[in-house]
Design an enzyme around this catalytic site. Structure first.
Site, mmCIF file in Angstrom:
data_model
loop_
_atom_site.group_PDB
_atom_site.id
_atom_site.type_symbol
_atom_site.label_atom_id
_atom_site.label_comp_id
_atom_site.label_asym_id
_atom_site.label_seq_id
_atom_site.Cartn_x
_atom_site.Cartn_y
_atom_site.Cartn_z
ATOM 1 N N GLU A 267 0.789 -1.232 0.000
ATOM 2 C CA GLU A 267 0.000 0.000 0.000
ATOM 3 C C GLU A 267 0.822 1.283 0.000
ATOM 4 O O GLU A 267 0.352 2.308 0.506
ATOM 5 C CB GLU A 267 -0.922 -0.021 1.221
ATOM 6 C CG GLU A 267 -0.207 0.125 2.601
ATOM 7 C CD GLU A 267 0.102 -1.197 3.302
ATOM 8 O OE1 GLU A 267 0.220 -2.223 2.620
ATOM 9 O OE2 GLU A 267 0.250 -1.172 4.537
ATOM 10 N N GLU A 301 -5.610 -2.682 -0.482
ATOM 11 C CA GLU A 301 -4.486 -1.739 -0.524
ATOM 12 C C GLU A 301 -4.996 -0.299 -0.564
ATOM 13 O O GLU A 301 -4.441 0.588 0.084
ATOM 14 C CB GLU A 301 -3.570 -2.006 -1.719
ATOM 15 C CG GLU A 301 -3.030 -3.429 -1.817
ATOM 16 C CD GLU A 301 -2.419 -3.980 -0.546
ATOM 17 O OE1 GLU A 301 -1.935 -3.187 0.275
ATOM 18 O OE2 GLU A 301 -2.455 -5.214 -0.376
HETATM 19 N N1 B3K Z 1 1.229 -4.391 4.036
HETATM 20 C C1 B3K Z 1 1.604 -5.291 2.978
HETATM 21 C C2 B3K Z 1 2.425 -6.440 3.433
HETATM 22 C C3 B3K Z 1 3.871 -6.186 3.478
HETATM 23 C C4 B3K Z 1 4.669 -7.437 3.538
HETATM 24 C C5 B3K Z 1 5.869 -7.319 4.344
HETATM 25 N N2 B3K Z 1 6.759 -8.436 4.242
HETATM 26 C C6 B3K Z 1 0.434 -5.838 2.259
HETATM 27 C C7 B3K Z 1 -0.875 -5.625 2.868
HETATM 28 O O1 B3K Z 1 -1.214 -6.189 3.877
HETATM 29 O O2 B3K Z 1 -1.628 -4.856 2.360
HETATM 30 ZN ZN ZN Z 2 -2.765 -4.974 4.434
#
Ligand code: B3K
Ligand code: ZN
Length: 876
Positions: A267, A301
């Site tokens: 995101e 996202e």
């Molecule tokens: N926030 C990211 C995930 C990041 C991964 C880190 N190893 C995707 C999500 O949950 O939207």
């Molecule tokens: Zn997320």
């Protein structure tokens, strides 16, 4: 590499120095990218004046460092493990650094790396420290100005967060673009993309009338696969305005598709980077499931722009603050724009299989863990999915209207801040007046609570007494658990009327569908004025993430299957009924006794097949037996072969007994309409393909002819993939082989379709599946460096339970070899692939020994922190 120390939530300290503004210049080169950084820094008012400055940094070659314009020499700073320290700095200062990094060598896919020749970044959680020296923690938020310099021919497109403010030509065939992001953000939301990319552009007008440009950037050959993602994005933007009052806050929103990506998507502010599998769709290349997955990930996202970006996490222990909430938001969105009951059934079926297994294994952890070695290991089903269930309970506890006021308050009060789970829950308590003290235990206690329920109807007094007893099993590091506040939604279905009876509890009316609150270890709820004997329908819509045991008879379950007003529990009654039959058959298989099919299950299925049902996707779910993985979760000790044999026996018995009904269902749900991923069409395809699977389970000539015809018709990937899977998973090798070959040749150019081609082959139940994996690992389309390929081939094989758990241990050995190789290339993916081996306690002695042997062999290697942490827990 063995000194892996844990970090503890208790030890949280606010950062001694903040960055208010960050300026970065990237001079891109595959092997030697130069990153210049200029950080405006200030000491935290509460930090000591002699507090040293620590900046994270890994895999960086430092070229120069300057403080307020004075170049520092080696005596002025210290390179320490994981970063750099300067003993004394003023209260306010500017720090400038130049480092060099090598994106082309970055196979971990964290930080700046190359994917199919394109430059891209992944910084969450701690990837930014592989780009430059920085206080790489989410509670340090700065505005960013980023200049990207690249080769004009190879990288005509240069992207970063925010808005482009300047561009120009440079000597030597190079050019640059400068980007500015006005919203202060933590480093984990930084993003940069450069390469030969093509865009599809659209627009969105926000509720307050601002125009936002929407762009999806892809490789040229994928330009025709973006329409669904774009439509999903616009739906998500509208939904977040209508449901949460949240509007987008920049003039530009970009999505980029990359082929090499550790997870689904990221995101980053204004510049979401997606695994191409989570954004690209075309009726000919993607299944209905893939279309729905893209829709939910695009929404997820996008929703992070508020739940994650504008309001972020104080530290990584709070990860579920943004992930649990955002998953809850994307689940509600998908339910609203598709079939809501099917969405809930799918989510819960997955949750009860995969999250319950995590909770029952050696890596079990609370929704808010209290320590970790490698945070990347904590992007788990517990943080995401159980976290979402906890937010859902909160919403149900205080009601949707209060929840909305609570979220408004949360977004307003903490806008631009990095906060904690307590901050979120406090908003919900404040707006509703609810006491959520006991509820907070859901965040701290690991393990799946179990409720033993028992009910008694008193004819004389017209009372129904429901007793609920809760217990949460011990998990690693948490031997004793306290009682939780568990909301149990329920109805009492009258056995005579078939209707929900009115619920009166302690003189108070709860309507016909109410919620009772279990807070003690054991509580009895007495419902009065119950006019007829009821069957209780408990935990409606899966009102809490628990296992609920009630001694239902098969007759009662068959009754609920047709009479429960709650769609979710109707489905669940069918699953429970099938489970009872499966349990008998598993026992019969183990004891070498002849298997006999329970006629009540057959009759229940007959009724389903002959009663018109409006939502066909729900029917498809109801006709689907619990998966082998789910059945395994219900057994005290997993007997892989007995589970497989019992389930196959039920499938074949149902198909034999109801052959004509399945045939009719298949024939009645043909359609010549042009493909569209609408709920109606998806429902129709699902029932049709479920029917086809039953027919193919019994070597039926007509079924086989339909299957081959469905493959040849080549109408859409959903139908083609199902037909090909059924052929390849059948004994008809003479039909399967040419179909596989034709499919493989036709789609050799499309990596996402080739992923499906790999998965279909290695999930077949026949005993040559492992040899096929070994063979396919040599295929030119396979690469251990591409996470999608690893998941499609190795990950899928590990789900092929009878073959992965082969008694000669070759399945485990193969996985261990892969993990050892991946440990060097990509520790994040290596640790994830290891999961099936960590569940060894659940199997028989012979398999336990073989699984442990595989784990020990991995343990003997020099390990990354990721794999080390998982291995240590698995062998503890
Ligand atoms: N926030 C990211 C995930 C990041 C991964 C880190 N190893 C995707 C999500 O949950 O939207
Ligand atoms: Zn997320």
């Amino acid at each position: 590499m063995s000194d892996h120390q844990p970090v503890h939530l208790q030890e949280y300290q606010p950062p001694a120095y903040q960055v208010s503004h960050t300026e970065l210049t990237f001079d891109l080169d595959p092997a030697a990218t130069r990153v210049s950084a200029r950080l405006d820094m200030t000491r935290h008012p509460e930090a000591a004046s002699d507090a040293p400055l620590f900046l994270h940094g890994e895999y960086l070659t430092l070229h120069s460092l300057a403080l307020d314009g004075t170049v520092l020499d080696e005596g002025d700073y210290r390179l320490v493990e994981g970063g750099l320290e300067i003993a004394r700095v003023p209260e306010r200062f500017v720090l400038e650094s130049v480092v060099e990094i090598a994106p082309c060598e970055n196979t971990a896919l964290e930080g700046l790396y190359q994917s199919s020749g394109m430059y891209c970044t992944q910084c969450e959680a701690e990837g930014f420290r592989r780009i430059t020296y920085y206080p790489d923690r989410p509670d340090v938020m700065a505005t960013f100005k980023v200049t990207v310099i690249g080769d004009k021919a190879k990288s005509p497109v240069l992207l970063a967060n925010g808005n482009p403010v300047e561009r120009g030509e440079l000597d030597g065939g190079r050019h640059f673009v400068t980007w500015e992001d006005p919203h202060p953000k933590p480093s984990y939301l930084f993003a940069l993309v450069a390469g030969e990319l093509y865009k599809v552009e659209d627009g969105f007008t926000t509720q307050s009338g601002r125009d936002v440009t929407l762009q999806i950037w892809v490789e040229e050959e994928n330009l025709d696969k973006t329409a669904h993602a774009m439509a999903s994005l616009k739906r998500a933007m509208r939904w977040d305005e209508e449901t949460y009052g949240r509007e987008y806050d920049l003039d530009l929103f970009m999505i980029v598709a990359v082929n090499d990506f550790n997870m689904g998507a990221m995101e980053n502010k204004g510049l979401n980077i997606f695994n191409s599998a989570a954004v690209l769709t075309h009726p000919h290349t993607a299944t209905d499931q893939a279309f729905q997955r893209v829709e939910s990930i695009v929404a997820h996202e996008y929703f992070h722009n508020w739940s994650g970006n504008r309001v972020t996490c104080r530290d990584w222990f709070q990860l579920s603050l943004k992930e649990g909430f955002t998953v809850f938001r994307d689940q509600c969105f998908s339910a609203d724009v598709n079939s809501a009951p099917v969405k809930r059934i799918e989510d819960v079926a997955f949750f009860r299989t995969a999250q319950f297994a995590e909770d029952a294994g050696p890596t079990a952890h609370p929704v808010r863990p209290d320590h970790y070695i490698e945070i990347t290991n904590f992007y788990t089903l517990t943080i995401y999915e159980k976290g979402a269930e906890v937010v859902r309970m909160l919403c149900n506890l205080i009601g949707a209207e209060a929840f909305r006021r609570g979220s408004d308050l949360y977004f307003e009060r903490f806008d631009g801040q990095a906060v904690t789970i307590e901050d979120f829950v406090a908003c919900m308590a404040e707006v509703s007046g609810a006491d959520l003290t006991q509820f907070m235990r859901w965040y701290a206690q690991a393990g799946t609570p179990e409720i033993d329920a028992y009910g008694e109807y008193d004819y004389v007094h017209g009372e129904y007494r429901l007793t609920l007893r809760q217990r949460t099993p011990a998990t690693p590091g948490q031997p004793f658990k306290k009682p939780l506040h568990i909301p149990v939604r329920l109805g009492l279905v009258g056995t005579k009327s078939g209707q929900d009876l009115r619920l009166t509890l302690a003189g108070e009316s709860l309507g016909t569908d109410g919620v009772i609150h279990l807070r003690e270890e054991e509580q009895t709820f007495v419902f009065t004025e119950v006019a007829e004997a009821p069957v209780p329908s408990l935990l409606r819509d899966f009102s809490a993430p628990v296992k609920l045991h009630f001694p239902y008879s098969r007759e009662e379950l068959a009754f609920l299957l047709t009479h429960d007003s709650d769609g979710f529990n109707r489905w669940d009654a069918g699953q429970r009924l099938a489970m009872l039959a499966l349990d008998d058959l598993i026992a019969a298989h183990r004891n070498g006794v002849e298997k006999v099919m329970d006629s009540r299950v057959v009759e229940a299925f007959r009724l389903l097949l002959t009663t018109p049902m409006e939502d066909k996707a729900v029917l498809a779910e109801m006709l689907t037996l619990p998966s082998e993985a789910y059945i395994a979760e219900q057994q005290p000790l997993v007997d892989v072969d007995a589970i497989h044999a019992a389930r196959e026996f039920v499938r074949q018995s149902l198909a034999l007994a109801l052959r004509d009904e399945f045939l009719a269902l298949y024939e009645d749900n043909q359609s010549q309409e042009a493909y569209a991923p609408t709920p109606e069409q998806i429902g129709q395809r699902s029932v049709k393909n479920v029917a086809l699977a039953y027919l193919m389970a019994i070597d039926d000539d007509q079924g086989l002819a339909y299957c081959q015809a469905q493959f040849d018709a080549n109408h859409n990937m959903t139908d083609v993939r199902q037909a090909l899977t059924l052929l390849v998973h059948s004994e008809h090798n003479h039909l399967a082989a040419p179909a596989l070959k034709a499919f493989g040749e036709k789609w050799a150019h499309d990596p996402l379709v080739m992923d499906q081609w790999f998965t279909i082959q290695v999930t077949r139940p026949q005993s040559d599946a492992l040899e096929r994996v070994e063979h396919l690992m040599q295929h030119p389309a396979f690469s251990l460096k591409n996470p999608n390929k690893v998941r499609a081939l190795i990950g899928a094989f590990a789900q092929n339970r009878i073959n992965f758990h082969r008694l000669d241990g070759k399945g485990y050995a193969l996985l261990a070899d892969v993990v050892i190789e991946l440990n060097r290339l990509n520790p994040d993916v290596a640790a994830r692939m290891l999961t099936p081996l960590t569940r060894w306690q659940r199997f028989d002695d012979a398999r336990q020994a073989l699984m442990r042997q595989a784990l020990e062999r991995i343990k003997a290697e020099p390990l990354s922190a990721n794999v080390y942490e998982v291995i240590e827990k698995a062998l503890a």
